[in-house]
Motif scaffolding. Structure first.
Motif, mmCIF file in Angstrom:
data_model
loop_
_atom_site.group_PDB
_atom_site.id
_atom_site.type_symbol
_atom_site.label_atom_id
_atom_site.label_comp_id
_atom_site.label_asym_id
_atom_site.label_seq_id
_atom_site.Cartn_x
_atom_site.Cartn_y
_atom_site.Cartn_z
ATOM 1 N N MET A 158 -56.434 33.444 -44.294
ATOM 2 C CA MET A 158 -56.302 33.561 -45.751
ATOM 3 C C MET A 158 -55.235 34.599 -46.075
ATOM 4 N N HIS A 159 -54.252 34.245 -46.900
ATOM 5 C CA HIS A 159 -53.154 35.141 -47.240
ATOM 6 C C HIS A 159 -53.660 36.305 -48.079
ATOM 7 N N GLY A 160 -53.125 37.492 -47.767
ATOM 8 C CA GLY A 160 -53.451 38.666 -48.554
ATOM 9 C C GLY A 160 -54.876 39.130 -48.397
ATOM 10 N N THR A 161 -55.474 38.898 -47.186
ATOM 11 C CA THR A 161 -56.863 39.265 -46.984
ATOM 12 C C THR A 161 -56.999 40.179 -45.782
ATOM 13 N N ASN A 162 -57.829 41.195 -45.911
ATOM 14 C CA ASN A 162 -58.178 42.048 -44.799
ATOM 15 C C ASN A 162 -59.251 41.324 -43.995
ATOM 16 N N SER A 163 -58.915 40.839 -42.801
ATOM 17 C CA SER A 163 -59.828 39.988 -42.039
ATOM 18 C C SER A 163 -61.068 40.716 -41.579
ATOM 19 N N SER A 164 -60.996 42.040 -41.433
ATOM 20 C CA SER A 164 -62.162 42.777 -40.953
ATOM 21 C C SER A 164 -63.229 42.913 -42.025
ATOM 22 N N SER A 165 -62.830 42.981 -43.283
ATOM 23 C CA SER A 165 -63.806 43.172 -44.356
ATOM 24 C C SER A 165 -63.934 41.967 -45.264
ATOM 25 N N LEU A 166 -63.035 40.963 -45.072
ATOM 26 C CA LEU A 166 -63.019 39.772 -45.920
ATOM 27 C C LEU A 166 -62.843 40.142 -47.394
ATOM 28 N N THR A 167 -62.112 41.228 -47.620
ATOM 29 C CA THR A 167 -61.771 41.634 -48.981
ATOM 30 C C THR A 167 -60.291 41.380 -49.207
ATOM 31 N N PRO A 168 -59.935 40.553 -50.171
ATOM 32 C CA PRO A 168 -58.513 40.246 -50.387
ATOM 33 C C PRO A 168 -57.749 41.451 -50.915
ATOM 34 N N GLN A 169 -56.492 41.564 -50.498
ATOM 35 C CA GLN A 169 -55.639 42.614 -51.040
ATOM 36 C C GLN A 169 -55.238 42.282 -52.473
ATOM 37 N N PHE A 170 -55.164 41.005 -52.766
ATOM 38 C CA PHE A 170 -54.806 40.564 -54.111
ATOM 39 C C PHE A 170 -55.376 39.171 -54.363
ATOM 40 N N PHE A 171 -55.461 38.824 -55.630
ATOM 41 C CA PHE A 171 -55.817 37.465 -56.040
ATOM 42 C C PHE A 171 -54.577 36.802 -56.626
ATOM 43 N N ILE A 172 -54.574 35.483 -56.604
ATOM 44 C CA ILE A 172 -53.506 34.707 -57.222
ATOM 45 C C ILE A 172 -54.098 33.968 -58.409
ATOM 46 N N LEU A 173 -53.646 34.308 -59.606
ATOM 47 C CA LEU A 173 -54.119 33.667 -60.831
ATOM 48 C C LEU A 173 -53.305 32.388 -61.060
ATOM 49 N N SER A 174 -53.986 31.279 -61.169
ATOM 50 C CA SER A 174 -53.307 29.983 -61.246
ATOM 51 C C SER A 174 -52.749 29.676 -62.629
ATOM 52 N N GLY A 175 -53.253 30.362 -63.663
ATOM 53 C CA GLY A 175 -52.961 29.941 -65.032
ATOM 54 C C GLY A 175 -54.013 28.933 -65.456
ATOM 55 N N ILE A 176 -53.596 27.899 -66.153
ATOM 56 C CA ILE A 176 -54.534 26.844 -66.553
ATOM 57 C C ILE A 176 -54.339 25.676 -65.609
ATOM 58 N N PRO A 177 -55.264 25.482 -64.645
ATOM 59 C CA PRO A 177 -55.082 24.449 -63.618
ATOM 60 C C PRO A 177 -55.018 23.046 -64.234
ATOM 61 N N GLY A 178 -54.046 22.284 -63.774
ATOM 62 C CA GLY A 178 -53.857 20.931 -64.287
ATOM 63 C C GLY A 178 -52.889 20.854 -65.440
ATOM 64 N N LEU A 179 -52.576 22.023 -66.044
ATOM 65 C CA LEU A 179 -51.647 22.043 -67.179
ATOM 66 C C LEU A 179 -50.441 22.935 -66.878
ATOM 67 N N GLU A 180 -50.109 23.079 -65.600
ATOM 68 C CA GLU A 180 -49.004 23.959 -65.218
ATOM 69 C C GLU A 180 -47.690 23.561 -65.886
ATOM 70 N N ALA A 181 -47.455 22.252 -66.032
ATOM 71 C CA ALA A 181 -46.203 21.776 -66.635
ATOM 72 C C ALA A 181 -46.091 22.160 -68.104
ATOM 73 N N ALA A 182 -47.234 22.421 -68.727
ATOM 74 C CA ALA A 182 -47.244 22.744 -70.161
ATOM 75 C C ALA A 182 -47.415 24.237 -70.418
ATOM 76 N N HIS A 183 -47.343 25.065 -69.379
ATOM 77 C CA HIS A 183 -47.570 26.504 -69.539
ATOM 78 C C HIS A 183 -46.650 27.130 -70.590
ATOM 79 N N ILE A 184 -45.393 26.756 -70.582
ATOM 80 C CA ILE A 184 -44.453 27.333 -71.546
ATOM 81 C C ILE A 184 -44.875 26.999 -72.970
ATOM 82 N N TRP A 185 -45.236 25.752 -73.216
ATOM 83 C CA TRP A 185 -45.643 25.332 -74.563
ATOM 84 C C TRP A 185 -46.969 25.965 -74.963
ATOM 85 N N ILE A 186 -47.885 26.098 -74.012
ATOM 86 C CA ILE A 186 -49.173 26.739 -74.301
ATOM 87 C C ILE A 186 -48.972 28.216 -74.627
#
Length: 319
Positions: free
Chosen positions: A1-29
């Motif tokens: 898993m990217h950005g994860t400390n494997s020993s503690s299974l705690t991610p260094q960061f999260f990736i926020l997707s925005g509004i899933p399924g509406l990525e093409a409309a993000h600018i208009w939203i």
């Protein structure tokens, strides 16, 4: 898993997707959300400034309104700029601890707004049912204590969320299908037992939302009873008119909030995920946008001061 400390299974960061399924409309939203955010900041900061400067507005009712405005502008600022960065610049990474801080402030300020609306209902109850004792019941000291008590309740109930999230192991990736860090969305990324998270979430919602709605309902029950006993129709209309702004604020705050809360927990398979995420964003930005407009239009004293300030600025600029 990217950005994860494997020993503690705690991610260094999260990736926020925005509004899933509406990525093409993000600018208009993003455009209406940007406009609403600018309106919210200008409107609420304007109200706070007006109440702090105008002696005629320095009364308990307007102190509570200033507190509501401060809560609103802080609440939408805790997530809208970050959301716009996702939509405009594709900056989706958020540090694990920063995510926890954002989650805390979003939930804390949401709870604070509910508490302030309850205090405003109490203010209307005292003003209508005990008009001659209003100034002695709601003194400045008592208003300050009520505001601090509401803040303390919200902070103390939301602090456990950060520890409940931090204790969980994250082995399902660090992609968060949301525009901001929200408690149950984060919990569902975990492969650990999240039952306590769900239970505590319901407890916190009950101690804040349900309790506040009960107090608001009781206040308005007694207000209606008192108003109906007034001798003239004009007096009844005048008494009811002082509550219309507050009732509008309650509707635009609680209806989308409860819709978001219950669909997130019980309607996940019925309502499309992108609809839920869109509503989750909307319910955080609608009240800050419309509360200043509602109170500016419906409250005579504020309306008069706004007009007076407008002409004052115009006269200064014309010199």
């Amino acid at each position: 898993m990217h950005g994860t400390n494997s020993s503690s299974l705690t991610p260094q960061f999260f990736i926020l997707s925005g509004i899933p399924g509406l990525e093409a409309a993000h600018i208009w939203i993003s455009l209406p959300f940007c406009c609403m955010y600018i309106t919210a900041v200008m409107g609420n900061c304007g109200l706070i400034y007006l109440i702090s400067c105008e002696k005629a507005l320095q009364r308990p009712m307007y102190y509570f309104l200033a507190l509501l405005s401060l809560t609103d502008v802080s609440g939408c600022t805790s997530f809208v700029p970050n959301m716009l960065c996702i939509f405009w610049l594709n900056l989706k990474e958020i540090d694990f601890n920063a995510c926890l801080v954002q989650m805390f402030f979003i939930h804390m300020l949401t709870g604070m707004e509910s508490g302030v609306l309850m205090l405003m209902a109490l203010d209307r109850y005292v003003a209508i049912c005990y008009p001659l004792r209003y100034s002695t019941i709601l003194t400045n000291t008592r208003v300050t204590k009520l505001g601090l008590a509401t803040l303390t309740r919200s902070v103390s109930l939301m602090i456990p969320f950060t520890f409940l999230i931090k204790r969980l192991p994250y082995c399902r990736g660090n992609l968060l299908l949301h525009t901001y860090c929200e408690h149950m969305s984060l919990a569902k990324l975990s492969c650990g037992n999240i039952k306590i998270n769900a239970i505590y979430g319901l407890i916190a919602a009950t101690l804040i939302g349900v309790f506040d709605m009960f107090c608001i309902s009781m206040s308005y029950t007694m207000i209606i009873r008192a108003v109906l006993n007034l001798p003239s129709a004009n007096a009844r209309h005048k008494a009811f008119s002082t509550c219309t702004s507050h009732i509008c604020a309650i509707v635009i705050t609680y209806v989308p909030a409860f819709f978001n809360f219950f669909t997130h927990r019980f309607g996940g398979h019925v309502i499309p995920h992108h609809v839920h995420i869109f509503i989750a964003n909307l319910y955080l930005v609608l009240p800050p946008t419309f509360n200043p407009i509602i109170y500016g239009v419906k409250t005579k004293q504020i309306r008069e001061r706004v007009v007076k300030s407008f002409f004052r600025v115009r006269d200064i600029l014309s010199v």
